[in-house]
Write a protein that holds these residues in place. Structure first.
Motif, short mmCIF file in Angstrom:
data_model
loop_
_atom_site.label_atom_id
_atom_site.label_comp_id
_atom_site.label_asym_id
_atom_site.label_seq_id
_atom_site.Cartn_x
_atom_site.Cartn_y
_atom_site.Cartn_z
N LEU A 18 6.20 -6.75 -13.49
CA LEU A 18 4.81 -7.08 -13.81
C LEU A 18 4.75 -7.80 -15.15
O LEU A 18 5.30 -7.32 -16.14
N LEU A 37 4.87 -9.86 -10.06
CA LEU A 37 3.41 -9.95 -10.13
C LEU A 37 3.05 -10.47 -11.52
O LEU A 37 3.48 -9.89 -12.53
N SER A 40 -5.55 -4.28 -17.01
CA SER A 40 -4.19 -4.47 -17.52
C SER A 40 -4.17 -4.96 -18.97
O SER A 40 -5.02 -5.76 -19.38
N ASN A 92 -6.80 -6.01 -12.50
CA ASN A 92 -6.31 -4.78 -11.88
C ASN A 92 -5.15 -5.12 -10.96
O ASN A 92 -5.05 -6.25 -10.44
N SER A 93 -4.26 -4.16 -10.74
CA SER A 93 -3.11 -4.42 -9.86
C SER A 93 -2.77 -3.19 -9.04
O SER A 93 -3.07 -2.06 -9.44
N THR A 94 -2.17 -3.45 -7.89
CA THR A 94 -1.71 -2.38 -7.00
C THR A 94 -0.27 -2.64 -6.62
O THR A 94 0.06 -3.72 -6.10
N TYR A 113 -1.77 2.21 -9.12
CA TYR A 113 -2.88 1.35 -9.54
C TYR A 113 -2.90 1.24 -11.06
O TYR A 113 -2.80 2.25 -11.76
N LEU A 149 -0.23 -11.49 -13.89
CA LEU A 149 -1.68 -11.34 -13.98
C LEU A 149 -2.17 -11.66 -15.38
O LEU A 149 -1.39 -11.63 -16.34
#
Lengths: 103, 114
Positions: free
Chosen positions: A99, A11, A77, A18-20, A73, A13
């Motif tokens: 991430l 992932l 970030s 925001n991330s899940t 969650y 970003l």
């Protein structure tokens, strides 16, 4: 044996997003834990969460044991959130979600 | 004030040698673990001790022998090292056994076998 699967594997970003992260596990008695492995290799326990919801600052986790999944969650970030996030059911680890938070 | 410490941090050695990694925890926990993390970052439990007693022994070659002189220490001795033993080895501890409680990890020992 117990199986643990994490998604997504990677992932990327931008800072502030925001991330899940998701963890599926095969055993409803799961003793679920979330860990963060930082870029220097240190493994840090984030949550011990066999069921329910917990929050710690910008991080929160929810485990639904009856449906055999957990979600982590991360809000707003920061670049320091980069690393690999692992979930573990009992002593079996998932393969991790890498991430990357870009400035 | 390190909670779980390991020595050495890095270990570079030749195939066929014998080496040891030491782990100490000052958290007063009853349970300690050894994990192996391979080059793809996959973490696998190797051993677990509870109050100096071996309670988990996964499918690990018998060249690996853990020893727990007391509940605060868990050492890992590896005989006749092979190339495939190259990995990062993590020690961890928890209050309760079997992953039923928060685990605290040491900084890891990166073993390179040449």
């Amino acid at each position: 044996g117990i199986q643990v699967e994490q998604s997504p594997p990677d992932l990327i970003l931008q800072e502030g997003a925001n991330s899940t992260l998701r963890c599926n596990f095969s055993d409803s008695v799961n003793n679920l834990q979330w860990f963060h492995q930082n870029p220097w290799g240190q493994l840090i326990n984030l949550f011990y969460i066999p069921s329910g919801t917990k929050q710690n600052g910008r991080l929160s986790a929810t485990t639904v044991a009856t449906e055999r999944y957990s979600l982590l969650y991360i809000s707003s970030s920061q670049t320091t959130d980069s690393g690999v996030y692992f979930c573990a059911s009992k002593l079996v680890f998932g393969q991790g979600t890498r991430l990357t938070i870009n400035p | 004030d390190t909670a779980v410490s390991q020595t050495p941090k890095y270990l570079v050695t030749q195939m066929g040698n014998d080496k040891s990694i030491k782990c100490e925890q000052n958290l007063g926990h009853d349970t300690m673990y050894w994990y192996k993390q391979d080059s793809k970052k996959f973490l696998k439990i190797m051993f677990s001790y509870n109050n100096k007693e071996l309670i988990i022994n996964e499918t690990v070659p018998n060249r690996f022998s853990p020893k727990s002189p007391d509940k605060a220490h868990l050492n890992l001795h590896i005989n006749s090292l092979e190339l495939g033993d190259s990995a990062v080895y993590f020690c961890a501890s928890s209050r309760l056994r079997g992953g039923t409680d928060t685990q605290y990890f040491g900084p890891g020992t990166r073993l390179t076998v040449l």
